[in-house]
Design an enzyme around this catalytic site. Structure first.
Site, PDB file in Angstrom:
ATOM      1  N   CYS A   6       0.878  -1.172   0.000  1.00 43.55           N
ATOM      2  CA  CYS A   6       0.000   0.000   0.000  1.00 43.55           C
ATOM      3  C   CYS A   6       0.916   1.222   0.000  1.00 43.55           C
ATOM      4  CB  CYS A   6      -0.952  -0.026   1.192  1.00 43.55           C
ATOM      5  SG  CYS A   6      -0.139   0.139   2.790  1.00 43.55           S
ATOM      6  N   GLN A   7       0.474   2.321   0.540  1.00 42.59           N
ATOM      7  CA  GLN A   7       1.319   3.512   0.555  1.00 42.59           C
ATOM      8  C   GLN A   7       2.357   3.470   1.676  1.00 42.59           C
ATOM      9  OE1 GLN A   7       1.478   5.772  -1.851  1.00 42.59           O
ATOM     10  NE2 GLN A   7       3.196   6.682  -0.792  1.00 42.59           N
TER      11      GLN A   7
END
Length: 117
Positions: free
Chosen positions: A84-85
């Site tokens: 994800c980020q």
């Protein structure tokens, strides 16, 4: 009493950030070693807008909120790397995958924020 509530809240968030049992973590350098390996499936759980702005070509975009209904489109027998980020949503995604019978799940620590490939 206030302190007890605060401690409970902190404990809850700490528990949520812990990796699911049996989930391995790798850093950005470890991820680079895995890219190109056809026996590994890569899942990016960010939103479509985040994915479109910047992504790694090997990763398939399956946003976290849709992952529980999309696990059937993935191969449970393959090693599954999630990103994800920052590593928070992918840790949640790893839990979802483990609950759905995936044995070999790897979370990318630091997520796309740590990847500079």
């Amino acid at each position: 009493m206030e302190w007890l509530i605060i401690l409970i809240i902190i404990a809850f968030f700490a528990w949520r950030m812990m990796p699911a049992k049996g989930v391995r973590t790798i850093d950005a350098a470890g991820l680079k070693d895995k890219l190109g390996n056809k026996s590994v499936q890569f899942v990016d759980v960010r939103t479509p807008a985040e994915y479109k702005a910047r992504h790694i070509k090997e990763f398939k975009n399956i946003p976290l909120n849709t992952l529980p209904s999309k696990t059937e489109s993935l191969d449970k027998s393959k090693e599954t790397v999630v990103i994800c980020q920052s590593g928070m949503r992918s840790a949640q995604a790893a839990r979802v995958l483990k609950k759905n019978g995936f044995e070999n799940v790897v979370n990318v620590r630091g997520g796309m924020g740590a990847y500079n490939g």
